[in-house]
Design an enzyme around this catalytic site. Structure first.
Site, PDB file in Angstrom:
ATOM      1  CG  HIS A 492      -1.948   1.025   1.278  1.00 53.11           C
ATOM      2  ND1 HIS A 492      -3.165   0.879   0.667  1.00 53.11           N
ATOM      3  CD2 HIS A 492      -1.977   2.256   1.851  1.00 53.11           C
ATOM      4  CE1 HIS A 492      -3.901   1.964   0.866  1.00 53.11           C
ATOM      5  NE2 HIS A 492      -3.194   2.828   1.579  1.00 53.11           N
ATOM      6  CD  GLU A 545       0.150   3.246   4.748  1.00 55.82           C
ATOM      7  OE1 GLU A 545      -0.773   2.975   5.515  1.00 55.82           O
ATOM      8  OE2 GLU A 545       0.395   4.399   4.351  1.00 55.82           O
TER       9      GLU A 545
HETATM   10  O1  G3I Z   1      -4.044  -1.499  20.156  1.00 54.54           O
HETATM   11  C1  G3I Z   1      -5.441  -1.517  19.873  1.00 54.54           C
HETATM   12  C2  G3I Z   1      -6.045  -2.817  20.350  1.00 54.54           C
HETATM   13  O2  G3I Z   1      -5.900  -2.939  21.730  1.00 54.54           O
HETATM   14  C3  G3I Z   1      -7.496  -2.857  19.921  1.00 54.54           C
HETATM   15  O3  G3I Z   1      -8.064  -4.086  20.303  1.00 54.54           O
HETATM   16  C4  G3I Z   1      -7.605  -2.665  18.417  1.00 54.54           C
HETATM   17  C5  G3I Z   1      -9.064  -2.666  17.946  1.00 54.54           C
HETATM   18  O4  G3I Z   1      -9.169  -2.282  16.615  1.00 54.54           O
HETATM   19  O5  G3I Z   1      -6.997  -1.455  18.055  1.00 54.54           O
HETATM   20  C6  G3I Z   1      -5.652  -1.345  18.381  1.00 54.54           C
HETATM   21  O6  G3I Z   1      -5.243  -0.054  18.028  1.00 54.54           O
HETATM   22  C7  G3I Z   1      -4.968   0.173  16.681  1.00 54.54           C
HETATM   23  C8  G3I Z   1      -3.580   0.752  16.604  1.00 54.54           C
HETATM   24  O7  G3I Z   1      -3.293   1.147  15.303  1.00 54.54           O
HETATM   25  C9  G3I Z   1      -2.578  -0.316  17.057  1.00 54.54           C
HETATM   26  O8  G3I Z   1      -1.351  -0.174  16.571  1.00 54.54           O
HETATM   27  C10 G3I Z   1      -5.986   1.132  16.087  1.00 54.54           C
HETATM   28  O9  G3I Z   1      -7.240   0.510  16.011  1.00 54.54           O
HETATM   29  C11 G3I Z   1      -5.554   1.568  14.714  1.00 54.54           C
HETATM   30  O10 G3I Z   1      -6.461   2.521  14.188  1.00 54.54           O
HETATM   31  C12 G3I Z   1      -4.184   2.139  14.760  1.00 54.54           C
HETATM   32  O11 G3I Z   1      -3.755   2.354  13.472  1.00 54.54           O
HETATM   33  C13 G3I Z   1      -2.832   3.353  13.188  1.00 54.54           C
HETATM   34  C14 G3I Z   1      -3.193   3.910  11.823  1.00 54.54           C
HETATM   35  O12 G3I Z   1      -2.246   4.856  11.431  1.00 54.54           O
HETATM   36  C15 G3I Z   1      -4.563   4.544  11.788  1.00 54.54           C
HETATM   37  O13 G3I Z   1      -4.597   5.659  12.549  1.00 54.54           O
HETATM   38  C16 G3I Z   1      -1.449   2.757  13.135  1.00 54.54           C
HETATM   39  O14 G3I Z   1      -1.023   2.338  14.409  1.00 54.54           O
HETATM   40  C17 G3I Z   1      -0.462   3.756  12.560  1.00 54.54           C
HETATM   41  O15 G3I Z   1       0.802   3.154  12.391  1.00 54.54           O
HETATM   42  C18 G3I Z   1      -0.974   4.291  11.237  1.00 54.54           C
HETATM   43  O16 G3I Z   1      -0.107   5.264  10.782  1.00 54.54           O
HETATM   44  C19 G3I Z   1      -0.337   5.706   9.475  1.00 54.54           C
HETATM   45  C20 G3I Z   1      -0.554   7.199   9.545  1.00 54.54           C
HETATM   46  O17 G3I Z   1      -1.759   7.442  10.242  1.00 54.54           O
HETATM   47  C21 G3I Z   1      -0.593   7.807   8.151  1.00 54.54           C
HETATM   48  N1  G3I Z   1       0.542   7.396   7.379  1.00 54.54           N
HETATM   49  C22 G3I Z   1       0.708   5.981   7.278  1.00 54.54           C
HETATM   50  C23 G3I Z   1       0.851   5.335   8.613  1.00 54.54           C
HETATM   51  C24 G3I Z   1       1.053   3.842   8.533  1.00 54.54           C
HETATM   52  O18 G3I Z   1      -0.076   3.101   8.268  1.00 54.54           O
HETATM   53  O1  9MR Z   2      -4.374   5.083   2.221  1.00 53.04           O
HETATM   54  C1  9MR Z   2      -4.412   5.426   3.588  1.00 53.04           C
HETATM   55  C2  9MR Z   2      -3.116   5.047   4.266  1.00 53.04           C
HETATM   56  O2  9MR Z   2      -2.024   5.679   3.650  1.00 53.04           O
HETATM   57  C3  9MR Z   2      -3.221   5.341   5.748  1.00 53.04           C
HETATM   58  O3  9MR Z   2      -2.103   4.978   6.469  1.00 53.04           O
HETATM   59  C4  9MR Z   2      -4.401   4.636   6.338  1.00 53.04           C
HETATM   60  C5  9MR Z   2      -4.522   5.004   7.801  1.00 53.04           C
HETATM   61  O4  9MR Z   2      -5.815   5.070   8.247  1.00 53.04           O
HETATM   62  O5  9MR Z   2      -5.566   4.977   5.642  1.00 53.04           O
HETATM   63  C6  9MR Z   2      -5.541   4.714   4.258  1.00 53.04           C
HETATM   64  O6  9MR Z   2      -6.699   5.221   3.701  1.00 53.04           O
HETATM   65  C7  9MR Z   2      -7.817   4.411   3.896  1.00 53.04           C
HETATM   66  C8  9MR Z   2      -8.762   5.055   4.897  1.00 53.04           C
HETATM   67  O7  9MR Z   2      -8.178   5.146   6.187  1.00 53.04           O
HETATM   68  C9  9MR Z   2     -10.043   4.278   4.957  1.00 53.04           C
HETATM   69  N1  9MR Z   2     -10.620   4.099   3.648  1.00 53.04           N
HETATM   70  C10 9MR Z   2      -9.732   3.433   2.712  1.00 53.04           C
HETATM   71  C11 9MR Z   2      -8.451   4.190   2.542  1.00 53.04           C
HETATM   72  C12 9MR Z   2      -7.449   3.434   1.634  1.00 53.04           C
HETATM   73  O8  9MR Z   2      -7.949   3.076   0.459  1.00 53.04           O
END
Ligand code: G3I
Ligand code: 9MR
Length: 566
Positions: A492, A545
């Site tokens: 991704h 990703e």
């Molecule tokens: O830890 C909890 C767990 O206890 C729970 O049961 C579970 C339920 O869904 O969620 C867990 O937390 C998750 C967390 O990541 C754990 O690492 C969250 O739901 C989840 O939303 C969160 O995702 C993060 C994601 O962004 C969405 O915000 C990722 O950690 C984080 O690495 C990722 O970072 C993104 C940036 O926002 C944008 N750029 C790309 C980057 C990588 O994907």
């Molecule tokens: O493409 C997005 C990715 O770069 C981000 O790390 C991620 C974190 O939430 O979200 C992706 O975008 C998705 C969005 O969150 C939910 N709808 C689908 C998107 C990707 O197609």
């Protein structure tokens, strides 16, 4: 006695040399999980067999002749993968060459090598991935080859989102690296990742030579790794407000489509300003200030001034968390506990300035010595601090120095204990978003333990863990794009998806298995088991990703192994 041993070894050699080659009926067996790059001659050499009833193994050479034989150990069921696991070990076999593992005289693994400089190419690629993430400049063919592209995101006139505290004007904030598969730039993740790699160059300043990466700065007399990190540091520096506070991120309001950087068509905003971004900025710029002093002294001074100003802002604004405003949905990188961010900033400011107030801060505000898994942008800042302190123990009061040392070794010990009881000989049982970075961070901690103690068992542990990344895992994938036999093909990652080239850009660590499957509406996972919750599809943003903070520990670990093993 010695002669008898030589005779014994020679007769085994002759025995192996005289045999007829094996007839292999199945190659590239998915049931044999190994490091698909291979092993250094001096390394621990282990592999995993799943769901097969076998008791021994052979290692065969390129002529399909057996060069080593051994017995498998039954390790039992691994609940995280649902597999019956056994393991093999051929550590004592250290003859450089190309081999396969052979089971039942007929089933062979992917090929692997035993060689010096095992990670040299993969390491360079993992660092060069940051070059491919550069915003605001073209990737020329002479450096990027087939992955050449035009410049994207000048970021010279970014609009202020009201959450930044400003409503008029624009900010010039060009350069830096795209965070991940998206085109955002986020201070907390940038700082953590650069900080981890600065930990490397503080230990091994010459780990990467000038010219090793073939980037535009190659040939300027400075290590290419230092040059690449500076590209990001300059962007970080541009994100400070006049009052010392640091903006949280530079993104559009929402994620855009899978298009090339140069085709991007959304307005870019300066969004948020808070305690975490300000303290992480303070930490990484203080750290960089001391390291870049001899390379660019006026930049180094500027970085330290900015860092101190940021610290002052944070001291007056100790609790300003960032939350996405209603009209923004790009990465949130949420965090509302700042004691560890304060600790990291105080650490770097103390080491760089030697001003006692910062050491007093550390002594009066201790934090738990731990590795808190998941979300390394918020949880690993403490470890960045510990690693910097361990590397500058001579500057610390004796009590602090010795407690850090003891705490680090007991943390490392707990990781080793997990490895020894886990069927895959790894230390991770919990699979969250970016799990590959959790595992690499564990390996990084073990490398640091090896550094401070010299004890081989920590290095062995780091290698056992690192083997996971290159294929000794429940998915069978080698997780660094462009490397291994079973490669990640559809990360991704917007440029890799949009450039029309079959192979993804090399050198990126994919996120890895994620039990929560937050993208399950977009993709169909094929396993219910956490350690197999990975799918090599572009739509899988929750398991496939790529991201700055997932590559950073890979760079540290491979560079460390290259230094001590090559
Ligand atoms: O830890 C909890 C767990 O206890 C729970 O049961 C579970 C339920 O869904 O969620 C867990 O937390 C998750 C967390 O990541 C754990 O690492 C969250 O739901 C989840 O939303 C969160 O995702 C993060 C994601 O962004 C969405 O915000 C990722 O950690 C984080 O690495 C990722 O970072 C993104 C940036 O926002 C944008 N750029 C790309 C980057 C990588 O994907
Ligand atoms: O493409 C997005 C990715 O770069 C981000 O790390 C991620 C974190 O939430 O979200 C992706 O975008 C998705 C969005 O969150 C939910 N709808 C689908 C998107 C990707 O197609």
């Amino acid at each position: 006695m010695k002669n008898t041993v030589y005779l014994f070894i020679a007769s085994i050699f002759i025995l192996f040399a005289c045999q007829t080659p094996k007839t292999i009926t199945k190659t590239d067996s998915e049931n044999i999980r190994l490091n698909q790059l291979g092993y250094y001659p001096a390394s621990v050499k282990q592999f995993i067999i799943v769901d097969m009833n076998v008791s021994d193994f052979d290692i065969i050479n390129e002529e399909n002749k057996v060069v080593f034989s051994g017995e498998l150990t039954q390790n039992g069921l691994w609940e995280a993968s649902g597999e019956e696991v056994s393991s093999g070990d051929f550590t004592v076999f250290n003859e450089p060459g190309k081999y396969r593992i052979l089971l039942n005289d007929s089933v062979a693994s992917y090929p692997f090598e035993i060689k010096d400089n095992l990670y040299e190419e993969a390491l360079n690629a993992a660092i060069k991935s940051y070059y491919f993430q550069r915003a605001s400049m073209p990737i020329d063919e002479s450096y990027g080859g087939i992955y050449k592209r035009a410049a994207g995101h000048p970021d010279d006139k970014c609009l202020y989102h009201p959450s930044s505290g400003k409503t008029t004007g624009t900010l010039n904030s060009p350069g830096g690296w795209y965070d991940a598969g998206d085109y955002g730039k986020y201070i907390v993740n940038a700082s953590l990742s650069v900080g981890q790699m600065l930990n490397l160059i503080e230990i091994y300043p010459d780990a990467i030579s000038d010219g090793a990466l073939n980037i535009p700065e190659s040939g300027n007399g400075v290590s290419d790794l230092w040059d690449e990190l500076k590209y990001e540091l300059d962007w970080i520096l541009s994100m400070q407000d006049d009052d010392g506070g640091v903006y949280f991120k530079l993104t559009a309001l929402h994620f855009g489509g899978f298009i090339m950087p140069e085709d991007y068509n959304l307005d870019r905003y300066i969004i948020g300003k808070g305690t975490a971004s300000t303290l992480n900025f303070a930490a990484v710029l203080a750290q960089a200030s001391r390291l870049y002093q001899n390379i660019d002294s006026s930049w180094s001074e500027k970085a330290l001034e900015a860092s101190k100003k940021a610290w002052k802002w944070a001291v007056l604004n100790t609790d300003v968390p960032f939350k996405n405003p209603k009209d923004v949905s790009t990465g949130e990188y949420g965090d509302d506990i700042f004691s560890d961010d304060f600790y990291w900033a105080a650490t770097e400011l103390y080491i760089t300035t030697r001003e006692e107030t910062y050491q007093t801060y550390l002594t009066e505000n201790p934090i738990e010595y731990a590795h808190k898994l998941t979300d390394s942008w918020k949880s690993f800042v403490r470890n960045n601090a510990f690693h910097s302190l361990l590397d500058n123990k001579n500057l610390l009061n004796e009590e602090l120095a010795s407690s850090l040392n003891a705490n680090h070794l007991s943390l490392a010990e707990s990781i080793i204990e997990k490895i020894d009881t886990n069927p895959y000989r790894i230390a991770l049982e919990q699979y969250e978003w970016g799990s590959n970075s959790d595992i690499l961070n564990q390996a990084m901690i073990l490398c640091m333990a090896h550094r401070i103690s010299g004890e081989e068992k920590y290095l062995t542990g780091a290698e056992q863990i690192n083997d996971y990344i290159f294929g000794k895992n429940a998915t069978g994938y080698s997780f660094l794009t462009g490397y291994g036999s079973k490669q990640v093909m559809f990360p991704h990652h917007r440029p890799s998806g949009a450039d029309g080239i079959d192979m993804p850009i090399p050198g990126f660590i994919a996120g890895g298995p994620n039990a929560h499957k937050q993208d399950k509406q977009n993709v169909t996972y094929t396993s219910e088991f956490p350690a197999k919750a990975y799918i090599d599809e572009q739509a899988s943003f929750a398991s496939n990703e790529v991201c700055l903070n997932w590559n950073a520990p890979a760079v540290f670990v491979m560079a460390y192994l290259q230094q001590v093993r090559k």
